[in-house]
Design an enzyme around this catalytic site. Structure first.
Site, mmCIF file in Angstrom:
data_model
loop_
_atom_site.group_PDB
_atom_site.id
_atom_site.type_symbol
_atom_site.label_atom_id
_atom_site.label_comp_id
_atom_site.label_asym_id
_atom_site.label_seq_id
_atom_site.Cartn_x
_atom_site.Cartn_y
_atom_site.Cartn_z
ATOM 1 N N THR A 103 -125.991 -58.465 -58.685
ATOM 2 C CA THR A 103 -126.286 -59.114 -59.959
ATOM 3 C C THR A 103 -126.298 -57.961 -60.948
ATOM 4 O O THR A 103 -126.680 -56.834 -60.600
ATOM 5 C CB THR A 103 -127.648 -59.837 -59.964
ATOM 6 O OG1 THR A 103 -128.673 -58.869 -59.697
ATOM 7 C CG2 THR A 103 -127.724 -60.923 -58.899
ATOM 8 N N HIS A 104 -125.814 -58.231 -62.161
ATOM 9 C CA HIS A 104 -125.647 -57.167 -63.180
ATOM 10 C C HIS A 104 -124.728 -56.050 -62.661
ATOM 11 O O HIS A 104 -124.825 -54.907 -63.103
ATOM 12 C CB HIS A 104 -126.979 -56.554 -63.625
ATOM 13 C CG HIS A 104 -128.054 -57.560 -63.903
ATOM 14 N ND1 HIS A 104 -128.287 -58.080 -65.159
ATOM 15 C CD2 HIS A 104 -128.941 -58.177 -63.067
ATOM 16 C CE1 HIS A 104 -129.279 -58.954 -65.100
ATOM 17 N NE2 HIS A 104 -129.689 -59.042 -63.836
ATOM 18 N N LYS B 68 -95.481 -77.992 -77.394
ATOM 19 C CA LYS B 68 -94.779 -77.720 -76.140
ATOM 20 C C LYS B 68 -94.763 -76.260 -75.723
ATOM 21 O O LYS B 68 -95.010 -75.941 -74.551
ATOM 22 C CB LYS B 68 -93.346 -78.249 -76.222
ATOM 23 C CG LYS B 68 -93.317 -79.755 -76.238
ATOM 24 C CD LYS B 68 -91.968 -80.269 -76.629
ATOM 25 C CE LYS B 68 -92.101 -81.567 -77.389
ATOM 26 N NZ LYS B 68 -92.816 -81.472 -78.675
ATOM 27 N N GLN C 243 -95.008 -81.169 -82.747
ATOM 28 C CA GLN C 243 -93.862 -80.557 -82.059
ATOM 29 C C GLN C 243 -94.234 -79.176 -81.509
ATOM 30 O O GLN C 243 -93.622 -78.690 -80.569
ATOM 31 C CB GLN C 243 -92.693 -80.445 -83.040
ATOM 32 C CG GLN C 243 -91.472 -79.764 -82.490
ATOM 33 C CD GLN C 243 -90.257 -80.033 -83.370
ATOM 34 O OE1 GLN C 243 -89.682 -81.099 -83.334
ATOM 35 N NE2 GLN C 243 -89.882 -79.044 -84.180
ATOM 36 N N ASN D 156 -101.956 -48.679 -57.936
ATOM 37 C CA ASN D 156 -102.583 -49.420 -59.026
ATOM 38 C C ASN D 156 -102.564 -50.929 -58.792
ATOM 39 O O ASN D 156 -101.582 -51.472 -58.316
ATOM 40 C CB ASN D 156 -101.875 -49.106 -60.352
ATOM 41 C CG ASN D 156 -102.059 -47.653 -60.759
ATOM 42 O OD1 ASN D 156 -103.087 -47.053 -60.460
ATOM 43 N ND2 ASN D 156 -101.067 -47.090 -61.411
ATOM 44 N N GLU E 162 -104.492 -56.855 -62.699
ATOM 45 C CA GLU E 162 -104.688 -56.620 -64.135
ATOM 46 C C GLU E 162 -103.904 -57.627 -64.969
ATOM 47 O O GLU E 162 -104.369 -58.121 -65.995
ATOM 48 C CB GLU E 162 -104.272 -55.192 -64.498
ATOM 49 C CG GLU E 162 -105.165 -54.146 -63.859
ATOM 50 C CD GLU E 162 -104.541 -52.757 -63.933
ATOM 51 O OE1 GLU E 162 -104.885 -52.020 -64.859
ATOM 52 O OE2 GLU E 162 -103.691 -52.424 -63.084
ATOM 53 N N LYS F 213 -101.766 -42.297 -56.616
ATOM 54 C CA LYS F 213 -102.305 -43.565 -57.127
ATOM 55 C C LYS F 213 -101.652 -44.816 -56.571
ATOM 56 O O LYS F 213 -100.477 -44.845 -56.259
ATOM 57 C CB LYS F 213 -102.187 -43.598 -58.662
ATOM 58 C CG LYS F 213 -103.166 -42.650 -59.295
ATOM 59 C CD LYS F 213 -103.389 -42.973 -60.728
ATOM 60 C CE LYS F 213 -104.291 -44.173 -60.876
ATOM 61 N NZ LYS F 213 -104.483 -44.501 -62.293
ATOM 62 N N ASN G 184 -90.979 -90.855 -81.387
ATOM 63 C CA ASN G 184 -92.418 -90.607 -81.244
ATOM 64 C C ASN G 184 -92.946 -91.022 -79.875
ATOM 65 O O ASN G 184 -93.696 -90.282 -79.243
ATOM 66 C CB ASN G 184 -93.189 -91.335 -82.348
ATOM 67 C CG ASN G 184 -92.839 -90.793 -83.719
ATOM 68 O OD1 ASN G 184 -92.161 -89.769 -83.830
ATOM 69 N ND2 ASN G 184 -93.287 -91.465 -84.766
ATOM 70 N N TYR H 275 -98.309 -90.029 -85.660
ATOM 71 C CA TYR H 275 -97.556 -88.813 -85.393
ATOM 72 C C TYR H 275 -97.384 -87.964 -86.653
ATOM 73 O O TYR H 275 -97.162 -88.469 -87.744
ATOM 74 C CB TYR H 275 -96.157 -89.186 -84.848
ATOM 75 C CG TYR H 275 -95.264 -87.991 -84.585
ATOM 76 C CD1 TYR H 275 -95.305 -87.322 -83.368
ATOM 77 C CD2 TYR H 275 -94.389 -87.514 -85.567
ATOM 78 C CE1 TYR H 275 -94.504 -86.221 -83.129
ATOM 79 C CE2 TYR H 275 -93.582 -86.411 -85.333
ATOM 80 C CZ TYR H 275 -93.642 -85.769 -84.113
ATOM 81 O OH TYR H 275 -92.841 -84.684 -83.880
ATOM 82 N N SER I 124 -97.955 -44.709 -59.577
ATOM 83 C CA SER I 124 -97.931 -44.091 -60.894
ATOM 84 C C SER I 124 -96.731 -43.169 -60.955
ATOM 85 O O SER I 124 -96.377 -42.520 -59.962
ATOM 86 C CB SER I 124 -99.217 -43.295 -61.104
ATOM 87 O OG SER I 124 -98.997 -42.276 -62.057
HETATM 88 N N1 ARG Z 1 -88.959 -83.024 -81.585
HETATM 89 C C1 ARG Z 1 -90.004 -83.900 -81.939
HETATM 90 C C2 ARG Z 1 -91.314 -83.426 -81.313
HETATM 91 O O1 ARG Z 1 -91.287 -82.654 -80.440
HETATM 92 C C3 ARG Z 1 -89.707 -85.289 -81.476
HETATM 93 C C4 ARG Z 1 -90.397 -86.369 -82.249
HETATM 94 C C5 ARG Z 1 -89.826 -86.446 -83.613
HETATM 95 N N2 ARG Z 1 -90.347 -87.526 -84.334
HETATM 96 C C6 ARG Z 1 -90.222 -87.645 -85.641
HETATM 97 N N3 ARG Z 1 -90.766 -88.651 -86.184
HETATM 98 N N4 ARG Z 1 -89.625 -86.740 -86.365
HETATM 99 O O2 ARG Z 1 -92.386 -83.815 -81.691
#
Ligand code: ARG
Length: 467
Positions: free
Chosen positions: A165-166, A335, A332, A295, A300, A293, A120, A327, A287
């Site tokens: 403006t607008h 990420k 998890q 682009n 975009e 063209k 954790n 936690y 294009s």
């Molecule tokens: N892979 C877990 C995460 O990204 C790591 C922490 C896991 N902790 C646990 N108490 N299971 O959060």
């Protein structure tokens, strides 16, 4: 899906002590994060080296075991960097992949590394380190984007364009002034980045599972070794907190919004109807069917990446909002959102920097457009206030009549003969023509932060000094 063989699988070698059997295949799939958190390998190893070094310094593990651990971790680092590491989904995540490999490399000493810590605080550390580095990279990229705008602003401090403006022609401005608007926006983004680095600059390691630890660890030592200002102050908050990730995503979303507005302007400006800018070949595409063209795909896509970043922000806010302390495994899922947003933001800033540097500015088209749409009507009204002593509301009305007359004649304000203007108001003299040109209009707007070239140059100098 689950099948009978599941029960015969051995339990997890890292935490399976109380488990009689291994996980169901689906359990393994939903649980594993190695597919994406392997990105954190360098941070994970750095954190473990700092932790082991501190454990030995405090006499919690022997110097000999520490040396073996550090050596083994460095070996793993180079294995991963060279692509010689086999990641295993059964080992769930980067933390356990590294630790299991360490056990293979150095034997029982590896088992001492996890003393006085938990995954954790380990993941909180790895992810913070990663986000901190990403913020530092973002800061540098924004600085380059700002530099590109400053160059264009300087080059075009006098180039007149319509201000809108607008999206309706409002008053003439300079292209340099318009560029400097983006300098302000990206400058704010950059200061948000700097604040975020300050906020997150606290080391989580040593919070352990949530309650801290009974071992005599030194959290100040690990904080220092890992380049943090100080350790976090509450172990429960430390393992529950993902504010640093959410702050990164919020900053990315705001910067993305700025990039997307710019992208939208570039899309509009590069149409043949506007023709204000021409993108370089390096930042446009053709294009497959229409040979004429060119682009603005990069612009975009910058606009679209912003949608993705917003999605990530909302996703993580939603993941976190119902979680009790401390936690929960929900975390998890933080990420991928951050990794994806970081990739999008980096690409968007880099593409924009290239587009801004490379685009050709058609000053003639801008100037012609700046004078159309009666853009100097406010200047006529201001002249009537200044030279004929009219209250602004009356001047506004008189000017409106002049615009209506010019419109009915199909000409510009400056093309109305003096007799026509005097028929509308007898105090108008031929001096009025001096303020009806777009150049005179922008040059007169010398208020602080205004569009006059002299003011724009002051703002450029201000930003040059702090970029
Ligand atoms: N892979 C877990 C995460 O990204 C790591 C922490 C896991 N902790 C646990 N108490 N299971 O959060």
């Amino acid at each position: 899906m689950a099948d009978d063989t599941t029960d015969t699988k051995s339990s997890n070698q890292m935490w399976g002590g109380r488990f009689a059997s291994g996980p169901d295949a689906i359990m393994e799939e939903i649980n594993a994060s190695i597919g994406f958190d392997k990105k954190l390998f360098a941070q994970d190893i750095r954190g473990s080296i700092a932790h082991a070094t501190m454990l030995a310094h405090q006499g919690i593990i022997s110097a000999e075991d520490k040396d073996k651990i550090v050596h083994g971790l460095n070996t793993i680092l180079s294995e991963i960097e060279r692509g010689n590491f086999e990641f295993s989904r059964q080992l769930e995540d980067i933390h356990m992949n590294v630790e299991a490999r360490l056990a293979t490399l150095i034997g029982p000493a590896a088992g001492r590394l996890h003393t006085a810590r938990s995954r954790n605080d380990q993941v909180a550390l790895d992810f913070r380190l990663w986000v901190k580095e990403e913020l530092q990279k973002t800061e540098q990229m924004l600085t380059r984007l700002i530099a590109a705008f400053l160059d264009r602003a300087e080059e075009h401090a006098e180039s007149v364009m319509p201000g809108f403006t607008h999206l309706q022609t409002a008053q003439p401005v300079t292209f340099g002034h318009h560029c400097m608007a983006y300098v302000e926006m990206f400058g704010r983004d950059r200061s948000r980045v700097r604040h975020a680095i300050e906020h997150l600059d606290e080391s989580p390691i040593g919070a352990a599972a949530l309650a801290g630890t009974g071992y005599p660890i030194d959290r100040h030592m690990t904080a220092k070794a890992l380049g943090f200002r100080e350790p976090t102050r509450n172990s429960i908050d430390t393992v529950s907190d993902r504010d640093f990730a959410i702050e990164f995503l919020s900053i990315a979303a705001i910067a993305g919004m700025h990039l997307s507005r710019l992208a939208e302007e570039i899309v509009i400006w590069s149409t043949p109807q506007f023709g204000f800018v021409r993108l370089s070949d390096a930042f446009s595409t053709g294009s497959s069917i229409m040979p004429q063209k060119k682009n603005p795909d990069a612009a975009e896509l910058v606009r679209a990446k912003t949608g993705r970043i917003n999605g990530s922000l909302v996703a993580l806010l939603t993941i976190m909002k119902g979680l009790p302390l401390a936690y929960s495994k929900d975390m998890q899922e933080d990420k991928e959102q951050v990794f994806d947003a970081a990739e999008s933001l980096e690409l968007a800033i880099a593409a924009m920097t290239g587009m801004v540097r490379d685009m050709t500015v058609n000053t003639a088209r801008m100037k012609a457009a700046a004078g159309s749409g009666y853009s100097t009507a406010t200047d006529l009204a201001d002249w009537l206030v200044r030279e004929a002593g009219l209250p602004f509301r009356d001047a506004h009305h008189v000017t409106g009549r002049a615009v209506a007359l010019a419109e009915s004649k199909g000409c510009d304000l400056a093309e109305l003969p003096l007799s026509d203007l005097q028929a509308i108001h007898p105090d108008i003299t031929d001096k009025v023509y001096d303020v009806l040109t777009v150049e005179a209009s922008v040059a007169s707007r010398k208020s602080f932060g205004g569009t006059a070239p002299s003011e724009v140059r002051k703002q450029i100098a201000f930003w040059r000094a702090r970029n």
